[in-house]
Motif scaffolding. Structure first.
Motif, mmCIF file in Angstrom:
data_model
loop_
_atom_site.group_PDB
_atom_site.id
_atom_site.type_symbol
_atom_site.label_atom_id
_atom_site.label_comp_id
_atom_site.label_asym_id
_atom_site.label_seq_id
_atom_site.Cartn_x
_atom_site.Cartn_y
_atom_site.Cartn_z
ATOM 1 N N GLN A 2 75.087 55.670 7.648
ATOM 2 C CA GLN A 2 74.483 56.512 8.675
ATOM 3 C C GLN A 2 74.489 55.814 10.028
ATOM 4 O O GLN A 2 74.734 56.448 11.055
ATOM 5 C CB GLN A 2 73.043 56.859 8.342
ATOM 6 N N TYR A 3 74.221 54.520 9.998
ATOM 7 C CA TYR A 3 74.142 53.787 11.262
ATOM 8 C C TYR A 3 75.519 53.607 11.890
ATOM 9 O O TYR A 3 75.623 53.466 13.106
ATOM 10 C CB TYR A 3 73.433 52.454 11.060
ATOM 11 N N LEU A 72 68.034 59.486 12.222
ATOM 12 C CA LEU A 72 68.440 58.439 11.283
ATOM 13 C C LEU A 72 67.286 57.530 10.899
ATOM 14 O O LEU A 72 67.252 56.993 9.788
ATOM 15 C CB LEU A 72 69.579 57.601 11.883
#
Length: 137
Positions: A2-3, A72
């Protein structure tokens, strides 16, 4: 993973900001930018309008990046994060509205590169083309 997406958005936003800075400084870059917009199925006036509004696109990308990172982090959006969320969301929405205005009317002028401020918006350019075409026939 996700990052990585978040970092890609940061890199993309930074790249777009850099390209917009170049466009604001150099009028000769308008034609190469027009060539990169060749994928758009619209006329030359719309493509040129999109180029005029690239500063707004870059700003809205930064707003989307902030919203993406807030999502996130998966935290409760309270206190200062609520303010950050609201500012980012309002920034994105205002940029979208202003982008449409720049493309259609070439206004507000302060968000348009100085060398493109005299351009006609899409509506005025099409009106001028119709009036010019009517006189020729």
């Amino acid at each position: 993973m996700q990052y990585v997406i978040g970092l890609l958005f940061v890199a993309g936003s930074a790249f777009m900001t850099w390209k917009v800075t170049q466009l604001w400084r150099d009028a000769d870059l308008v034609e190469p930018f027009m060539a990169t917009f060749s994928f758009m199925p619209f006329g030359k006036e719309v493509k040129r309008g999109e180029i005029r509004s690239l500063a707004l696109t870059a700003l809205s990308l930064w707003g989307v990046t902030v919203l993406l990172f807030l999502g996130l982090w998966d935290v409760d959006i309270t206190g200062p994060l609520t303010v950050l969320f609201a500012v980012a969301l309002v920034t994105v929405l205002l940029c979208l509205l202003c982008e449409a205005s720049v493309v259609l009317f070439n206004a507000p002028k302060f968000v348009v590169p100085p060398h493109m401020r005299a351009d006609l918006g899409v509506l005025a350019a099409r009106r001028a083309n119709r009036a010019g075409g009517a006189r020729r026939t």
